[in-house]
Design a protein around this motif. Structure first.
Motif, PDB file in Angstrom:
ATOM      1  N   THR A  77       0.818  -1.217   0.000  1.00 34.61           N
ATOM      2  CA  THR A  77       0.000   0.000   0.000  1.00 34.61           C
ATOM      3  C   THR A  77       0.850   1.266   0.000  1.00 34.61           C
ATOM      4  OG1 THR A  77      -0.115   0.094   2.423  1.00 34.61           O
ATOM      5  CG2 THR A  77      -1.807  -1.192   1.279  1.00 34.61           C
ATOM      6  N   ALA A  78       2.102   1.155   0.422  1.00 37.76           N
ATOM      7  CA  ALA A  78       2.927   2.357   0.582  1.00 37.76           C
ATOM      8  C   ALA A  78       4.052   2.454  -0.442  1.00 37.76           C
ATOM      9  CB  ALA A  78       3.529   2.379   1.992  1.00 37.76           C
ATOM     10  N   LEU A  79       4.038   1.623  -1.468  1.00 35.70           N
ATOM     11  CA  LEU A  79       5.124   1.661  -2.449  1.00 35.70           C
ATOM     12  C   LEU A  79       5.318   3.055  -3.063  1.00 35.70           C
ATOM     13  CD1 LEU A  79       4.829  -1.771  -4.306  1.00 35.70           C
ATOM     14  CD2 LEU A  79       6.574  -1.042  -2.670  1.00 35.70           C
ATOM     15  N   PRO A  80       4.257   3.759  -3.475  1.00 31.22           N
ATOM     16  CA  PRO A  80       4.483   5.112  -4.011  1.00 31.22           C
ATOM     17  C   PRO A  80       5.119   6.059  -2.992  1.00 31.22           C
ATOM     18  CG  PRO A  80       2.300   4.317  -4.604  1.00 31.22           C
ATOM     19  CD  PRO A  80       2.851   3.355  -3.592  1.00 31.22           C
ATOM     20  N   VAL A 127      -4.511  -1.652   7.473  1.00 26.32           N
ATOM     21  CA  VAL A 127      -3.376  -1.312   8.339  1.00 26.32           C
ATOM     22  C   VAL A 127      -2.368  -0.459   7.582  1.00 26.32           C
ATOM     23  CG1 VAL A 127      -1.465  -2.252   9.691  1.00 26.32           C
ATOM     24  CG2 VAL A 127      -3.689  -3.402   9.723  1.00 26.32           C
ATOM     25  N   GLY A 128      -2.021  -0.886   6.362  1.00 21.66           N
ATOM     26  CA  GLY A 128      -1.039  -0.141   5.583  1.00 21.66           C
ATOM     27  C   GLY A 128      -1.518   1.253   5.219  1.00 21.66           C
ATOM     28  N   THR A 151       0.251   4.652   6.656  1.00 17.36           N
ATOM     29  CA  THR A 151       0.826   5.571   5.670  1.00 17.36           C
ATOM     30  C   THR A 151       0.224   6.959   5.796  1.00 17.36           C
ATOM     31  OG1 THR A 151       1.138   3.713   4.160  1.00 17.36           O
ATOM     32  CG2 THR A 151       1.276   5.913   3.219  1.00 17.36           C
ATOM     33  N   GLN A 152      -1.095   7.036   6.031  1.00 23.16           N
ATOM     34  CA  GLN A 152      -1.756   8.332   6.126  1.00 23.16           C
ATOM     35  C   GLN A 152      -1.519   9.012   7.469  1.00 23.16           C
ATOM     36  OE1 GLN A 152      -5.909   8.053   5.092  1.00 23.16           O
ATOM     37  NE2 GLN A 152      -5.517   6.932   3.207  1.00 23.16           N
ATOM     38  N   TRP A 161       7.079   3.184   9.789  1.00 22.28           N
ATOM     39  CA  TRP A 161       6.284   2.430  10.754  1.00 22.28           C
ATOM     40  C   TRP A 161       5.644   1.192  10.146  1.00 22.28           C
ATOM     41  CZ3 TRP A 161       6.455   2.705  15.824  1.00 22.28           C
ATOM     42  CH2 TRP A 161       7.035   3.841  16.396  1.00 22.28           C
ATOM     43  N   LEU A 162       5.653   1.085   8.829  1.00 24.27           N
ATOM     44  CA  LEU A 162       5.192  -0.148   8.192  1.00 24.27           C
ATOM     45  C   LEU A 162       6.067  -1.322   8.611  1.00 24.27           C
ATOM     46  CD1 LEU A 162       4.620   1.289   4.619  1.00 24.27           C
ATOM     47  CD2 LEU A 162       2.836   0.636   6.239  1.00 24.27           C
ATOM     48  N   PHE A 163       7.320  -1.041   8.908  1.00 24.14           N
ATOM     49  CA  PHE A 163       8.266  -2.069   9.350  1.00 24.14           C
ATOM     50  C   PHE A 163       8.407  -2.106  10.865  1.00 24.14           C
ATOM     51  CE2 PHE A 163       9.641  -0.641   5.108  1.00 24.14           C
ATOM     52  CZ  PHE A 163       9.521  -1.833   4.411  1.00 24.14           C
TER      53      PHE A 163
END
Length: 528
Positions: free
Chosen positions: A41-44, A163-164, A168-169, A175-177
């Protein structure tokens, strides 16, 4: 052979500590599966933060998945060398450390390197959990343990987008990790204290066949990269054909070397067991359906409906809730009804749920997706619990870790193949469908105009005259959107058909065994 202490069903005095240790293992598995989804979800955001080329971003996922599929079939070997307890503790600790490394990465190279470590550590966690079901618990508790593991295994990718998207928002991509750190530490400590003890047998690592390990890495990495490239480059491109040929050749050499060697890296001989082989086939097909569903829904909701990751995750929670509500029913029926009957029921209902999504249109959203998700979610435990028993329930305890590795590998490979097929359908069918729509519009077909959302006043004012260039340009985005919807619907139909076709194999499986007693020639000693 695994350590004897790791092949011991628990007694009454050890029941609660071992159950707590098993729950810690499930937490580790949940983290490993969830990690793939939350990062997607956070790749960009990561790309922008680290100034990574768009063409290279997918390697953050591909590197993890390749390392994961290489590690999965090694679970049996690592269990024999380290014991089940210390393999899990070591793997979840390494996964946690790699998560910290990912969060601290300042560039593409370091992030990919840590993702490889993460994937390898995470790859051993899933089969370890499913092996633990049959190694640690007596038969009356195995259905419950399998269901707990299965719910978390399928729930993780379902809640992943929520969650992702929220992390991200609300916070930063780091924090994804970092969300893995506290659960990882807690799971490692809890498992080290609560799981049954087992002595390490490190001499088995000294006999590791490095050549076989290299062949395994080449076979699985080539397959993953080839499947990833096939939709864009074409299945007939030299690159894809070369990668797939390298994978087949390496796998054939690995099987030949393994079957001939005294200390096999992977126990391929277990595939001669018909029930296990059929269970692996069902696991492969289920992987196509599960990964395909989790992929197609966000693609549709993002590209057609324009939903953000958080909203997509909320919509997809319906599947997870339905799965949780039907899990007790699956447990109760699994104890009373032949697993082959439940497997047929599960795959039939799951296939029906997939087929219910083949008629989506531009207005499809939460309400229209609700019942297909309920049907699919209600079927998942019937597609997971009985086939797991069918494949692993009768296997001698000494071979369960190897068997679990192969069984879980097949689900991941099914997912990889399924995603490649789905992308091929979408990439390959969008343009032909769009061409057909344009031809119908040029011929003055009002029904097609209505279906894709062209205002009737604009279309019908021309009578049966074809659309001019100005009107064609004005409705081009509607044509492209309708073509994408049509291609996605065809992808849903493909995975529905594959799910239903797999049912042909079920009658050829033997009746699921009930392993209340040790396998012939095997003794269950007391836990150390």
């Amino acid at each position: 052979m695994p350590n004897q202490a790791d092949a011991t069903p628990i007694d009454g005095l050890r029941a609660l500590p071992t159950a707590i240790g098993f729950m810690a293992m499930c937490v580790g598995m949940f983290m490993a599966i969830l990690d793939v989804q939350v990062v997607a979800t956070a790749l960009p955001t990561i790309q922008s933060a680290l100034t990574i080329a768009p063409s290279a971003m997918s390697w953050l996922q591909t590197a993890y998945l390749i390392a994961e599929v290489v590690a999965i079939p090694l679970t049996g070997l690592l269990t024999r060398a380290l014991s089940m307890r210390w393999l899990f503790v070591g793997a979840v600790s390494l996964f946690t450390l790699a998560s910290i490394g990912c969060a601290a990465s300042a560039g593409f190279a370091s992030l990919v390197a840590w993702r490889i470590v993460q994937g390898f550590a995470g790859g051993t966690l899933i089969p370890s959990v499913f092996a633990a079901v049959f190694v640690l618990f007596p038969v009356r508790q195995q259905a419950l343990a399998t269901t707990l593991a299965g719910v978390l295994a399928v729930l993780a990718p379902t809640v992943g987008p929520v969650v992702g998207g929220w992390i991200t928002q609300t916070y930063s991509w780091h924090w994804l990790f970092l969300i893995n750190v506290l659960p990882g530490v807690a799971a490692a400590v809890c498992a080290s204290l609560m799981l049954p003890r087992g002595s390490a047998n490190l001499t088995s690592l000294a006999r590791l066949d490095a050549g076989a390990l290299a062949l395994l890495a080449v076979a699985l990495a080539s397959l993953e990269i080839g499947l990833k490239q096939a939709p864009q480059s074409g299945w007939g491109s030299l690159t894809v054909l070369g990668l797939l040929a390298a994978s087949v050749a390496s796998l054939a050499a690995l099987v030949r070397r393994t079957l001939a060697g005294p200390s096999p890296l992977i126990d391929f001989a277990i595939l001669r067991d018909r029930s296990f082989a059929i269970g692996c086939l069902l696991s492969f097909v289920l992987g196509i359906g599960l990964f395909g569903t989790i992929y197609l829904m966000p693609v549709f909701l993002a590209l057609v409906r324009g939903e953000d990751p958080l909203e997509i995750g909320k919509i997809m929670l319906v599947t997870g809730v339905a799965q949780l509500l039907t899990a007790p029913v699956a447990i109760a029926l699994e104890r009373r009804i032949d697993g082959r009957i439940l497997t047929v029921f599960g795959f039939l209902v799951f296939g029906l749920g997939l087929s219910m999504s083949t008629g989506q249109d531009g207005a499809t959203d939460y309400d229209e997706m609700f019942w297909p998700q309920v049907v699919r979610g209600s079927a998942i435990m019937f597609c997971l619990l009985p086939p797991t028993r069918l494949a692993l329930g009768h296997i001698p305890l000494a071979r369960v870790p190897d068997a679990s590795g192969l069984f879980n590998l097949m689900r991941n490979l099914g997912g990889a193949v399924g995603l490649a097929l789905i992308d091929s359908v979408i990439y390959g069918r969008v343009e032909p469908i769009a061409r057909g729509i344009r031809q119908s519009l040029l011929a003055g077909d009002a029904a097609v105009a209505v279906r894709i959302g062209i205002p009737l006043t604009r279309f019908l004012n021309r009578g049966t005259a074809p659309l001019d260039a100005e009107t064609q340009a004005a409705v081009a985005h509607l044509v492209e959107r309708a073509a994408l919807i049509g291609a996605i619907n065809e992808a849903w139909m493909l995975i529905a058909l594959l799910t239903l076709i797999a049912l042909v194999a079920v009658p050829f499986a033997g009746a699921p065994a009930r392993p209340d007693l040790p396998a012939p020639g095997e003794v269950w000693p007391s836990t150390g």
